[in-house]
Design a protein around this motif. Structure first.
Motif, short mmCIF file in Angstrom:
data_model
loop_
_atom_site.label_atom_id
_atom_site.label_comp_id
_atom_site.label_asym_id
_atom_site.label_seq_id
_atom_site.Cartn_x
_atom_site.Cartn_y
_atom_site.Cartn_z
N PRO A 138 0.33 -1.26 0.12
CA PRO A 138 -0.13 -0.23 0.10
C PRO A 138 0.88 1.00 0.05
CG PRO A 138 -0.78 -1.80 1.57
CD PRO A 138 0.48 -2.52 1.10
N ARG A 139 1.97 1.52 1.31
CA ARG A 139 3.00 2.33 0.72
C ARG A 139 3.47 2.51 -0.60
NH1 ARG A 139 3.50 5.16 5.02
NH2 ARG A 139 3.08 4.06 5.63
N HIS A 145 0.21 6.97 -6.71
CA HIS A 145 -0.39 7.79 -6.76
C HIS A 145 0.07 8.80 -6.67
CE1 HIS A 145 -4.22 9.38 -6.63
NE2 HIS A 145 -3.76 10.14 -4.72
N ARG A 146 0.99 9.49 -5.64
CA ARG A 146 1.13 11.40 -5.29
C ARG A 146 2.49 10.95 -6.39
NH1 ARG A 146 3.21 9.70 0.80
NH2 ARG A 146 0.81 10.19 1.52
N ILE A 147 3.22 11.00 -7.09
CA ILE A 147 4.11 10.97 -7.75
C ILE A 147 3.80 11.38 -9.51
CG2 ILE A 147 6.55 10.39 -10.40
CD1 ILE A 147 7.35 8.72 -7.63
N PHE A 148 2.20 10.36 -9.91
CA PHE A 148 1.88 10.53 -10.98
C PHE A 148 0.84 11.99 -11.14
CE2 PHE A 148 -1.98 8.05 -13.90
CZ PHE A 148 -1.41 8.65 -14.80
N ARG A 149 0.07 12.20 -9.97
CA ARG A 149 -1.06 12.97 -9.13
C ARG A 149 -0.35 14.69 -9.16
NH1 ARG A 149 -3.84 14.26 -3.61
NH2 ARG A 149 -5.02 16.22 -5.15
N ALA A 166 -7.04 12.50 -11.76
CA ALA A 166 -5.94 11.76 -10.23
C ALA A 166 -6.78 12.18 -8.50
CB ALA A 166 -4.08 11.55 -10.11
N ASP A 167 -7.37 13.72 -9.10
CA ASP A 167 -7.77 13.85 -8.09
C ASP A 167 -9.28 13.16 -7.25
OD1 ASP A 167 -5.58 15.55 -7.77
OD2 ASP A 167 -6.77 17.91 -8.76
#
Length: 395
Positions: A138-139, A145-149, A166-167
């Motif tokens: 999960p981490r 996700h944070r990088i893609f967003r 991604a939001d």
């Protein structure tokens, strides 16, 4: 100004949508956009009206064949100068090994929240590059996700897309992991067990200051004040595929950490021993010399320190199997358990805010709450009993 457009049938079920964007601010020439719509005429007309509304509101994004693959490759070069080489290296690995293989062929304008969410869900059960069973942690998925967003946020800023898809997805929520730490007694056992090994010195500094591995390996004698018993953390050593380099600390702020007398005594002996060993190689120890270094004064590689620590801890069967970074956690936990104010712990660790310290060591602050309640109870009972004895009772 109201923009105009029209719909023209090209073949059965296919329509050309053509509309005006107004004058180009650079050339002054009028600009029109043409796109193809598949479906019925009334639907094509609705799409034209939708596009004209976005033009009128200033939210129009021109149709483009730019794919996620092409965009991410541009983005990774854009951020090269904005992050450290190590961070850029990690971003590149994630983009090239995970994001592009999954999303790369998708056109920018066709990337939707459901597409992203579906891939996130699939990573939960598959996606490991080592081909082992099970999905990504999960981490790890949250980090992706944070990088893609962040990349897609840049696409919005460039007006390549209207909003960030991604939001609108639900990223994984990692479970809080229990931090492995050593007690004061275990720390003493560790130091005693490795006292004749080179790894002793990085371990000593980690346990007595809470410094990060890179900060310890970048420490120079000029930053050790024996009179004031203080270390100034001003640099960090970073390792990348290109080699090692010195950089600013993680929060980019220098800090001072006061050493216990035990550490000062040990560092005093190290400085003399190091000077003698370097002299045998005809090398003069100076204020620029690193405190923890190779036999000839050159920097230690961070990965070599980690490997040596793992080998050392395995030989001490009475101690838990911890990482080198857990020595920093041990220092913080021991401070808080001893009743040291979290603000002091924050300053020693170099956290940007006290909130970071409190969140990271919430397991300790819970114990501190119990201790505080116990002390308050004891104080109130003592005060109450004192009043009962001194105040006359009404009869």
């Amino acid at each position: 100004m109201r923009h105009k457009g029209h719909v023209r049938q090209r073949s059965k079920g296919s329509f050309e949508i053509r509309y005006d964007l107004g004058a180009d601010p650079l050339t002054g020439k009028r600009k029109t956009v043409t796109s193809t719509f598949k479906g019925e005429r009334k639907e094509a007309v609705k799409e034209l009206y939708r596009l004209l509304r976005t033009v009128d509101k200033g939210a129009h994004v021109e149709s483009t064949k730019l794919t996620i693959d092409e965009f991410l490759k541009q983005w990774i070069e854009t951020v090269r100068s904005q992050v450290s080489p190590k961070t850029h290296e990690r971003y590149s690995e994630i983009v090239n090994n995970y994001l592009i293989p999954v999303f790369g062929n998708c056109p920018m304008l066709k990337l939707t929240p459901p597409i992203i969410q579906k891939s996130y869900n699939e990573w939960e059960t598959a996606g490991r590059r080592d081909k082992k069973d099970g999905g990504l942690a999960p981490r790890t998925r949250l980090h992706f996700h944070r990088i893609f967003r962040s990349a897609l946020k840049h696409a919005v800023e460039l007006q390549l897309i209207i909003r960030n898809p991604a939001d609108f997805v639900r990223p994984p929520r990692p479970k809080k992991t229990t931090i492995a730490t050593l007690t004061v007694e275990q720390s003493a056992s560790l130091l005693n067990g490795i006292q004749n090994k080179p790894i002793y010195w990085p371990v000593l500094l980690a346990l007595t200051t809470g410094m990060r591995r890179g900060e310890i390996l970048a420490l120079r004698w000029k930053n050790v004040d024996f009179k004031e018993k203080t270390i100034r953390v001003v640099e960090s050593l970073e390792q990348t595929k290109q080699g090692i380099r010195f950089k600013a600390p993680k929060t980019e702020r220098t800090r001072a950490v006061i050493l216990p007398d035990y550490a000062i005594e040990k560092l005093t002996s190290l400085k003399k021993k190091q000077a003698d060993e370097l002299a045998e190689l005809k090398i003069v120890q100076s204020q620029e010399t690193l405190v923890c270094c190779r036999f000839d004064g050159r920097p230690l590689w961070p990965t070599s320190v980690t490997h040596e620590f793992v080998k050392a801890i395995r030989k001490l069967s009475s101690l838990p199997r911890i990482r080198f970074h857990d020595l920093r956690h041990s220092h913080a936990t021991q401070l808080l358990t001893a009743g040291i104010h979290p603000k002091i712990a924050q300053e020693r660790l170099g956290h940007s805010t006290i909130t970071t310290t409190l969140d990271l060591y919430s397991h300790v602050t819970t114990t501190m709450q119990d201790d505080a309640a116990s002390k308050l109870d004891s104080a109130l009972r003592t005060a109450f009993e004192s009043k009962v004895k001194t105040v006359p009772q009404l009869g």
